[in-house]
Scaffold this active site. Structure first.
Site, PDB file in Angstrom:
ATOM      1  N   ARG A  33       0.787  -1.225   0.000  1.00 45.35           N
ATOM      2  CA  ARG A  33       0.000   0.000   0.000  1.00 45.35           C
ATOM      3  C   ARG A  33       0.822   1.279   0.000  1.00 45.35           C
ATOM      4  O   ARG A  33       0.584   2.192  -0.786  1.00 45.35           O
ATOM      5  CB  ARG A  33      -0.934   0.081   1.223  1.00 45.35           C
ATOM      6  CG  ARG A  33      -2.244  -0.638   1.060  1.00 45.35           C
ATOM      7  CD  ARG A  33      -2.651  -1.206   2.382  1.00 45.35           C
ATOM      8  NE  ARG A  33      -1.698  -2.225   2.720  1.00 45.35           N
ATOM      9  CZ  ARG A  33      -1.804  -3.494   2.317  1.00 45.35           C
ATOM     10  NH1 ARG A  33      -2.855  -3.861   1.638  1.00 45.35           N
ATOM     11  NH2 ARG A  33      -0.880  -4.383   2.607  1.00 45.35           N
ATOM     12  N   THR A  34       1.758   1.360   0.936  1.00 44.74           N
ATOM     13  CA  THR A  34       2.422   2.655   1.131  1.00 44.74           C
ATOM     14  C   THR A  34       3.244   3.017  -0.103  1.00 44.74           C
ATOM     15  O   THR A  34       3.132   4.129  -0.630  1.00 44.74           O
ATOM     16  CB  THR A  34       3.303   2.610   2.398  1.00 44.74           C
ATOM     17  OG1 THR A  34       2.515   2.088   3.453  1.00 44.74           O
ATOM     18  CG2 THR A  34       3.800   3.989   2.765  1.00 44.74           C
TER      19      THR A  34
ATOM     20  N   LYS B 171      25.604  -3.346  -0.110  1.00 44.58           N
ATOM     21  CA  LYS B 171      27.081  -3.312  -0.119  1.00 44.58           C
ATOM     22  C   LYS B 171      27.611  -2.550   1.084  1.00 44.58           C
ATOM     23  O   LYS B 171      28.802  -2.291   1.184  1.00 44.58           O
ATOM     24  CB  LYS B 171      27.569  -2.633  -1.408  1.00 44.58           C
ATOM     25  CG  LYS B 171      27.160  -3.328  -2.679  1.00 44.58           C
ATOM     26  CD  LYS B 171      27.699  -2.553  -3.884  1.00 44.58           C
ATOM     27  CE  LYS B 171      26.647  -2.381  -4.944  1.00 44.58           C
ATOM     28  NZ  LYS B 171      26.988  -1.324  -5.896  1.00 44.58           N
TER      29      LYS B 171
ATOM     30  N   ARG C 185      10.919   3.939   3.698  1.00 41.33           N
ATOM     31  CA  ARG C 185      10.555   2.965   4.737  1.00 41.33           C
ATOM     32  C   ARG C 185      11.813   2.209   5.127  1.00 41.33           C
ATOM     33  O   ARG C 185      12.601   1.815   4.260  1.00 41.33           O
ATOM     34  CB  ARG C 185       9.492   1.989   4.236  1.00 41.33           C
ATOM     35  CG  ARG C 185       9.303   0.825   5.209  1.00 41.33           C
ATOM     36  CD  ARG C 185       8.112  -0.002   4.876  1.00 41.33           C
ATOM     37  NE  ARG C 185       6.875   0.729   5.145  1.00 41.33           N
ATOM     38  CZ  ARG C 185       5.659   0.177   5.078  1.00 41.33           C
ATOM     39  NH1 ARG C 185       5.530  -1.096   4.755  1.00 41.33           N
ATOM     40  NH2 ARG C 185       4.590   0.887   5.322  1.00 41.33           N
TER      41      ARG C 185
ATOM     42  N   HIS D  71       4.444   5.853  11.639  1.00 37.35           N
ATOM     43  CA  HIS D  71       3.999   5.674  10.251  1.00 37.35           C
ATOM     44  C   HIS D  71       3.019   6.820   9.972  1.00 37.35           C
ATOM     45  O   HIS D  71       1.815   6.623   9.864  1.00 37.35           O
ATOM     46  CB  HIS D  71       3.310   4.311  10.124  1.00 37.35           C
ATOM     47  CG  HIS D  71       3.086   3.842   8.713  1.00 37.35           C
ATOM     48  ND1 HIS D  71       3.225   4.653   7.612  1.00 37.35           N
ATOM     49  CD2 HIS D  71       2.703   2.626   8.228  1.00 37.35           C
ATOM     50  CE1 HIS D  71       2.945   3.968   6.527  1.00 37.35           C
ATOM     51  NE2 HIS D  71       2.637   2.736   6.871  1.00 37.35           N
TER      52      HIS D  71
HETATM   53  N1   CP Z   1      -0.498  -0.053   5.840  1.00 34.43           N
HETATM   54  C1   CP Z   1       0.724  -0.313   5.307  1.00 34.43           C
HETATM   55  O1   CP Z   1       1.736   0.310   5.692  1.00 34.43           O
HETATM   56  O2   CP Z   1       0.733  -1.272   4.342  1.00 34.43           O
HETATM   57  P1   CP Z   1       2.004  -1.743   3.531  1.00 34.43           P
HETATM   58  O3   CP Z   1       2.955  -2.378   4.529  1.00 34.43           O
HETATM   59  O4   CP Z   1       1.521  -2.671   2.489  1.00 34.43           O
HETATM   60  O5   CP Z   1       2.659  -0.497   2.967  1.00 34.43           O
END
Ligand code: CP
Length: 303
Positions: free
Chosen positions: A51-52, A80, A101, A129
């Site tokens: 999603r993100t 590396k 992320r 998040h």
């Molecule tokens: N909600 C969420 O962060 O989903 P993903 O891990 O798929 O990005």
């Protein structure tokens, strides 16, 4: 130049403005179709995501911009031994904004201190998040029309669930919001969160019994037990199915309950609930894209 690492960096006025922009994008998508012409978003994902990452990419494309990046650490020079700081300096030469992320708490903050372009935290370890919280807020606002006076149940892995920690940080600033923390004893909300709620006089209760508190909830935020944060597979297997929401468990729920889940879902919500009008988790996915569009516009200072 501004980054977004923690939802607390946004004032209530800025959150309201992002919500208003997202509502306007939903109503008038064509107005925004060229706002980021010529701009590039780099998605640097050192940890899996559906999603993100894809919603950031879709958001930039829908604003007229372009996207580059990687979806796993192994396909970058991190494999590396390159540092996050050097990666951020390098990507600043190619892109206008970064969404990152990383499994390590604080990595996006380090990136923001070394990049010469805005950095958005797309999830760091069990910490924060913020853009999931933006998706959660738009979902609640479009369902309820307000944040004040809501009783919000958070259920599942409240210890490692970074989306839970960010959502509490955002909702606590509104009037008379009450939190109900529902978790197994091993996955309780961290003490520092409870202490800070206590200090500000924000009401909360804790329980292991979801059905007992169901009738009082306006929002039920289900979460996955975060397998990747466990040191011990046995503990994960013992706790993973602590809460499975089924139609029977909703018998005493409010008719206008809103059920949210940041997804991915493993087993926490029965698919039999997906067609219940109270299920909001796939709307939440869609709203995440609009909030990320609004955030990109804000950080790139696009009029
Ligand atoms: N909600 C969420 O962060 O989903 P993903 O891990 O798929 O990005």
């Amino acid at each position: 130049m501004r980054s977004l690492i923690d939802i607390l960096e946004l004032s209530t006025e800025e959150l309201d403005s992002l919500l208003a922009t997202a509502d306007d994008i939903i109503a008038n998508p064509q107005k925004y179709a060229h706002k980021c012409d010529g701009k590039k978003l780099a998605t640097l994902f050192f940890e899996p995501s559906t999603r993100t990452r894809l919603s950031f990419e879709a958001a930039m494309y829908e604003l007229g911009g372009n996207v580059l990046g990687f979806s796993e650490a192994q396909s970058s020079s991190a494999a590396k031994g390159e540092s996050v700081a050097d990666t951020a300096k390098t990507v600043s030469c190619y892109a206008d904004i970064i969404a990152m992320r990383h499994p390590k708490e604080g990595a996006p903050l380090v990136a923001s201190m070394n990049a010469s372009i805005p950095v958005i935290n797309a999830g760091d370890g069990g910490h924060n998040h913020p853009t999931q919280t933006l998706a959660d807020l738009l979902t609640i606002h479009r369902e309820k029309g307000h944040f004040d006076n809501l009783t919000v149940g958070l259920c599942g892995d409240l210890k490692f669930g970074r989306t839970v920690h960010s959502l509490i940080s955002a909702l606590r600033r509104y009037n008379n919001v009450k939190f109900v923390f529902i978790s197994p004893n091993e996955l309780k909300i961290p003490s520092y969160v409870k202490e800070s709620l206590k200090k500000e006089g924000i009401k909360y209760t804790e329980t292991t019994d979801l059905e007992a508190v169901m009738p009082e909830l306006d929002i039920l935020y289900m979460t996955r037990v975060q397998r990747e944060r466990f040191f011990n597979e046995e503990d994960y297997l013992r706790l993973k199915d602590s809460y499975i929401l089924t139609p029977e468990k909703l018998t005493n729920a409010k008719a206008d309950l809103s059920i949210l889940h940041p997804l991915p879902r493993v087993n926490e919500i029965s698919v039999a609930i997906d067609n219940d009008p109270r299920a909001c988790y796939f709307k939440q996915v869609l709203y995440g894209k609009f909030m990320r569009m609004a955030l990109i516009l804000m950080l790139l200072e696009v009029e």
